[in-house]
Design a protein around this motif. Structure first.
Motif, PDB file in Angstrom:
ATOM      1  N   MET A  19      38.823  40.267  10.880  1.00 26.21           N
ATOM      2  CA  MET A  19      37.640  40.697  11.624  1.00 26.21           C
ATOM      3  C   MET A  19      36.724  39.530  11.932  1.00 26.21           C
ATOM      4  O   MET A  19      36.074  39.507  12.980  1.00 26.21           O
ATOM      5  N   ARG A  20      36.656  38.549  11.039  1.00 27.71           N
ATOM      6  CA  ARG A  20      35.838  37.362  11.335  1.00 27.71           C
ATOM      7  C   ARG A  20      36.385  36.641  12.563  1.00 27.71           C
ATOM      8  O   ARG A  20      35.615  36.098  13.363  1.00 27.71           O
ATOM      9  N   ARG A  21      37.702  36.657  12.707  1.00 29.93           N
ATOM     10  CA  ARG A  21      38.301  36.045  13.892  1.00 29.93           C
ATOM     11  C   ARG A  21      37.898  36.816  15.162  1.00 29.93           C
ATOM     12  O   ARG A  21      37.593  36.218  16.193  1.00 29.93           O
ATOM     13  N   VAL A  22      37.864  38.147  15.067  1.00 28.11           N
ATOM     14  CA  VAL A  22      37.447  38.969  16.213  1.00 28.11           C
ATOM     15  C   VAL A  22      35.980  38.710  16.557  1.00 28.11           C
ATOM     16  O   VAL A  22      35.615  38.573  17.732  1.00 28.11           O
ATOM     17  N   PHE A  23      35.120  38.621  15.547  1.00 27.19           N
ATOM     18  CA  PHE A  23      33.697  38.333  15.781  1.00 27.19           C
ATOM     19  C   PHE A  23      33.532  37.006  16.527  1.00 27.19           C
ATOM     20  O   PHE A  23      32.713  36.891  17.455  1.00 27.19           O
ATOM     21  N   GLU A  24      34.288  36.016  16.116  1.00 30.68           N
ATOM     22  CA  GLU A  24      34.190  34.700  16.759  1.00 30.68           C
ATOM     23  C   GLU A  24      34.659  34.782  18.210  1.00 30.68           C
ATOM     24  O   GLU A  24      34.048  34.180  19.104  1.00 30.68           O
ATOM     25  N   GLN A  25      35.706  35.551  18.461  1.00 27.02           N
ATOM     26  CA  GLN A  25      36.172  35.730  19.843  1.00 27.02           C
ATOM     27  C   GLN A  25      35.109  36.420  20.691  1.00 27.02           C
ATOM     28  O   GLN A  25      34.873  36.035  21.838  1.00 27.02           O
ATOM     29  N   ILE A  26      34.465  37.443  20.122  1.00 26.46           N
ATOM     30  CA  ILE A  26      33.416  38.147  20.870  1.00 26.46           C
ATOM     31  C   ILE A  26      32.277  37.198  21.221  1.00 26.46           C
ATOM     32  O   ILE A  26      31.764  37.200  22.354  1.00 26.46           O
ATOM     33  N   ARG A  27      31.852  36.390  20.262  1.00 22.55           N
ATOM     34  CA  ARG A  27      30.756  35.443  20.518  1.00 22.55           C
ATOM     35  C   ARG A  27      31.120  34.475  21.638  1.00 22.55           C
ATOM     36  O   ARG A  27      30.288  34.134  22.479  1.00 22.55           O
ATOM     37  N   ILE A  47      34.305  47.042  20.846  1.00 16.57           N
ATOM     38  CA  ILE A  47      34.347  45.603  21.133  1.00 16.57           C
ATOM     39  C   ILE A  47      33.882  45.331  22.558  1.00 16.57           C
ATOM     40  O   ILE A  47      33.124  44.386  22.810  1.00 16.57           O
ATOM     41  N   ALA A  48      34.302  46.172  23.501  1.00 14.26           N
ATOM     42  CA  ALA A  48      33.858  46.013  24.891  1.00 14.26           C
ATOM     43  C   ALA A  48      32.345  46.140  24.997  1.00 14.26           C
ATOM     44  O   ALA A  48      31.685  45.372  25.706  1.00 14.26           O
ATOM     45  N   ASN A  49      31.769  47.119  24.300  1.00 18.98           N
ATOM     46  CA  ASN A  49      30.314  47.279  24.277  1.00 18.98           C
ATOM     47  C   ASN A  49      29.639  46.033  23.710  1.00 18.98           C
ATOM     48  O   ASN A  49      28.628  45.562  24.243  1.00 18.98           O
ATOM     49  N   ALA A  50      30.173  45.516  22.609  1.00 18.85           N
ATOM     50  CA  ALA A  50      29.569  44.346  21.969  1.00 18.85           C
ATOM     51  C   ALA A  50      29.602  43.139  22.895  1.00 18.85           C
ATOM     52  O   ALA A  50      28.636  42.370  22.970  1.00 18.85           O
ATOM     53  N   ILE A  51      30.691  42.966  23.626  1.00 21.23           N
ATOM     54  CA  ILE A  51      30.788  41.841  24.565  1.00 21.23           C
ATOM     55  C   ILE A  51      29.739  41.974  25.658  1.00 21.23           C
ATOM     56  O   ILE A  51      29.032  41.017  25.991  1.00 21.23           O
ATOM     57  N   HIS A  52      29.624  43.173  26.219  1.00 24.66           N
ATOM     58  CA  HIS A  52      28.653  43.374  27.308  1.00 24.66           C
ATOM     59  C   HIS A  52      27.219  43.155  26.848  1.00 24.66           C
ATOM     60  O   HIS A  52      26.453  42.419  27.481  1.00 24.66           O
ATOM     61  N   TYR A  53      26.846  43.803  25.732  1.00 29.31           N
ATOM     62  CA  TYR A  53      25.452  43.768  25.306  1.00 29.31           C
ATOM     63  C   TYR A  53      25.050  42.460  24.622  1.00 29.31           C
ATOM     64  O   TYR A  53      23.889  42.292  24.269  1.00 29.31           O
ATOM     65  N   ASN A  54      25.992  41.558  24.452  1.00 24.46           N
ATOM     66  CA  ASN A  54      25.673  40.217  23.975  1.00 24.46           C
ATOM     67  C   ASN A  54      25.897  39.170  25.059  1.00 24.46           C
ATOM     68  O   ASN A  54      25.884  37.972  24.777  1.00 24.46           O
ATOM     69  N   SER A  55      26.063  39.619  26.298  1.00 21.47           N
ATOM     70  CA  SER A  55      26.327  38.721  27.419  1.00 21.47           C
ATOM     71  C   SER A  55      25.102  38.595  28.310  1.00 21.47           C
ATOM     72  O   SER A  55      24.145  39.368  28.174  1.00 21.47           O
ATOM     73  N   PRO A  56      25.088  37.646  29.240  1.00 24.17           N
ATOM     74  CA  PRO A  56      23.978  37.545  30.202  1.00 24.17           C
ATOM     75  C   PRO A  56      23.840  38.785  31.084  1.00 24.17           C
ATOM     76  O   PRO A  56      22.820  38.963  31.745  1.00 24.17           O
ATOM     77  N   ARG A  57      24.868  39.643  31.111  1.00 20.45           N
ATOM     78  CA  ARG A  57      24.827  40.853  31.933  1.00 20.45           C
ATOM     79  C   ARG A  57      24.271  42.055  31.168  1.00 20.45           C
ATOM     80  O   ARG A  57      24.352  43.191  31.641  1.00 20.45           O
ATOM     81  N   ALA A  58      23.717  41.834  29.990  1.00 13.01           N
ATOM     82  CA  ALA A  58      23.283  42.943  29.136  1.00 13.01           C
ATOM     83  C   ALA A  58      22.269  43.854  29.822  1.00 13.01           C
ATOM     84  O   ALA A  58      22.220  45.059  29.540  1.00 13.01           O
ATOM     85  N   ALA A  59      21.450  43.295  30.717  1.00 10.48           N
ATOM     86  CA  ALA A  59      20.450  44.123  31.413  1.00 10.48           C
ATOM     87  C   ALA A  59      21.075  44.936  32.529  1.00 10.48           C
ATOM     88  O   ALA A  59      20.448  45.863  33.051  1.00 10.48           O
ATOM     89  N   GLY A  60      22.304  44.611  32.912  1.00 14.53           N
ATOM     90  CA  GLY A  60      22.997  45.342  33.956  1.00 14.53           C
ATOM     91  C   GLY A  60      23.729  46.556  33.398  1.00 14.53           C
ATOM     92  O   GLY A  60      23.756  46.791  32.196  1.00 14.53           O
ATOM     93  N   PRO A  61      24.353  47.348  34.278  1.00 13.97           N
ATOM     94  CA  PRO A  61      25.033  48.567  33.824  1.00 13.97           C
ATOM     95  C   PRO A  61      26.329  48.270  33.075  1.00 13.97           C
ATOM     96  O   PRO A  61      26.989  47.264  33.323  1.00 13.97           O
ATOM     97  N   PHE A  62      26.666  49.156  32.148  1.00 14.15           N
ATOM     98  CA  PHE A  62      27.965  49.130  31.462  1.00 14.15           C
ATOM     99  C   PHE A  62      28.660  50.436  31.815  1.00 14.15           C
ATOM    100  O   PHE A  62      28.238  51.508  31.381  1.00 14.15           O
TER     101      PHE A  62
END
Length: 514
Positions: free
Chosen positions: A209-217, A239-254
């Motif tokens: 899971m630590r490897r997955v967290f690093e990939q998401i970051r 995971i898809a939600n985490a990628i979106h809401y930690n990205s520059p597009r977080a203010a945009g729609p998911f």
């Protein structure tokens, strides 16, 4: 100079026309800053009232601040002008809540020409903006003529204009308050969503899971396409939600869509939208998921289940960022980040000719592999506690898990992954009157793990038409004969890929990775 003999009727007509224009201006926009500037211009051009000013009470209710002045080319220098209560004519009108009309400016010692605009030999009129005995501002201007007999006309026009302006200002302030409240609520919800779907919401501290967290970051920083690959129940959507809401597009729609849930014709309409009358039932124009996700992220779940015909259409959007709605020849251009997910072995599907190779490479830019629960069993205590707290909140009571129950669960193979764990805990909580979940409530006996790596001779050699085989055995036998390629097994059983994928999931069949 207009003479008194003919001035009153003509001035009344001018004021009536000006008042109509003031009404039109104030009702044409909710932006009172622009509207008031236009109103003061109308007063100067149409009502013979020059250098009109609007001063509004500050937030503390103690000072009047000049909001607008009609003095072309000089407005900026008056923005910081303020009047205290009883200061000058403006401050006096504010404190006494009554209009003041001067027949000649130089005759009144109270006049304070802070704006340096007014002629001393002309009249001056200031009227309050008030509602329910509360003054919110002052409207003032100087008539262009010094005839005392016309002051009543000018004052009446000013009173009526002030009444209209008061309504506009109060409405604008009410809209501003509501807008501010909505923005605060929006920001609060965004913070809540980010909290719910941030990295902290994904439970686990195992190496996998630590490897997955690093990939998401890493992938969250960029707009590259992400392919989340893993078994059902491993948290691909989380995971898809985490990628979106930690990205520059977080203010945009998911926006998300399960591609396996729809046939091709409906899938095309869902993704690309359609025009009114494009097909039976298309009673109005509808935007598709790509348009709705413009500026944000589109999550395509079960991407491995789409047909070959639709794969070509999807490839074009991924390459060009453009498409046409169903029934339209007009090209739509969107800016969308794609996150896809699948539990299908796409490499085998490409080899078998069931999945386009060019689409595979377009999707598989940044693969993320969430591990199965059995491959991170050390995370199970933390996961179980997290899920139990979630269930306890829904049931509005305290739930606890005994050590013996936890030990039993950690010895299990978990073919259904985290989704199976959550279902088991919810079922156990329902059966527990006290809220304590002990070993006897952990019902694993009817969900024994399946050892696919050493299948029985019956399953491996079974005749798929054998009436003695139950449906589960028949699906496993077909998978064995197809080398664990779902698409091939589906053909052996005369099923669609979606149908066999559904049976694999509900029957808790552990797919073998060759």
């Amino acid at each position: 100079m207009v003479t008194t003999a003919n001035a009153c009727p003509k001035l009344a007509q001018r004021h009536l026309a000006a008042l109509y224009e003031v009404c039109s201006v104030l009702t044409s926009s909710l932006d009172y800053q622009l509207s008031i500037a236009k109103v003061l211009e109308v007063m100067h051009d149409k009502a013979m009232l020059q250098h009109a000013i609007l001063a509004l009470v500050d937030e503390q209710g103690k000072l009047l601040e000049v909001e607008k002045v009609h003095a072309p080319g000089r407005e900026a220098q008056f923005k910081s002008t303020r009047y205290r209560s009883e200061e000058g004519i403006i401050g006096t009108v504010f404190s006494r809540k009554q209009p003041i009309v001067l027949s000649r400016v130089e005759n009144d010692m109270r006049f304070s020409d802070k704006l340096d605009l007014y002629s001393l030999d002309l009249p001056f009129i200031a009227v309050p903006l008030s509602k329910d005995q509360q003054v919110i501002g002052v409207l003032a201007a100087q008539p262009e003529v010094a005839d005392p007999e016309l002051l009543a006309n000018f004052t009446q026009f000013m009173d009526m204009t002030a009444s209209l302006v008061t309504r506009s200002v109060l409405l604008a302030k009410d809209v501003a308050v509501q807008t501010d409240n909505l923005q605060q609520e929006r920001d609060r919800l965004r913070r809540k969503v980010r909290s719910n779907y941030g990295l902290d919401s994904i439970v686990g501290h195992s190496k996998a899971m630590r490897r997955v967290f690093e990939q998401i970051r890493l992938v969250s920083k960029w707009d590259s396409t992400v392919l989340v690959r893993g078994e059902s129940g491993t948290g691909k959507e989380l995971i898809a939600n985490a990628i979106h809401y930690n990205s520059p597009r977080a203010a945009g729609p998911f926006v998300k869509l399960n591609c396996a849930a729809l046939p091709d014709n409906l899938l095309e309409s869902e993704l690309f939208g359609h025009e009114k009358g494009a097909f039976t039932g298309a009673v109005k124009q509808r935007k598709g998921r790509f348009e709705l996700a413009d500026g944000g992220t589109l999550f395509l779940d079960e991407i491995g289940e789409i047909s070959a015909a639709f794969q070509a259409k999807l490839l074009r959007v991924l390459q060009e960022g453009e498409f046409e709605r169903v029934g339209s020849a007009q090209t739509q251009v969107v800016d969308v980040r794609i996150i896809a997910a699948t539990n299908v072995n796409l490499e085998e599907s490409v080899t078998e000719g069931d999945f386009r190779e060019d689409l595979y490479y377009r999707l598989n830019v940044m693969p993320v592999y969430p591990p199965a629960l059995r491959d991170r069993i050390e995370d199970l205590p933390e996961l179980a506690q997290f899920l139990l707290e979630k269930i306890a909140k829904q049931q509005k009571r305290e739930l606890t898990l005994s050590d013996s129950a936890l030990r039993l669960m950690m010895s299990y193979h978990w073919p259904g992954n985290v989704r199976q764990l959550e279902n088991l805990l919810e079922r156990a909580s329902v059966m527990s009157e006290s809220g304590r979940i002990d070993q006897d409530l952990i019902m694993l006996d009817h969900m024994e793990p399946i050892t696919i790596s050493r299948p029985s001779a019956k399953v491996a050699k079974a005749n798929l038409e054998d009436p003695e085989l139950d449906e589960r055995e028949r699906v496993i036998a077909a998978l064995e004969q197809a080398g664990w390629v779902q698409a091939k097994a589906a053909r052996l059983l005369n099923m669609t890929p979606r149908q066999i994928a559904y049976r694999i999931q509900v029957m808790n069949i552990q797919m073998r990775q060759l």
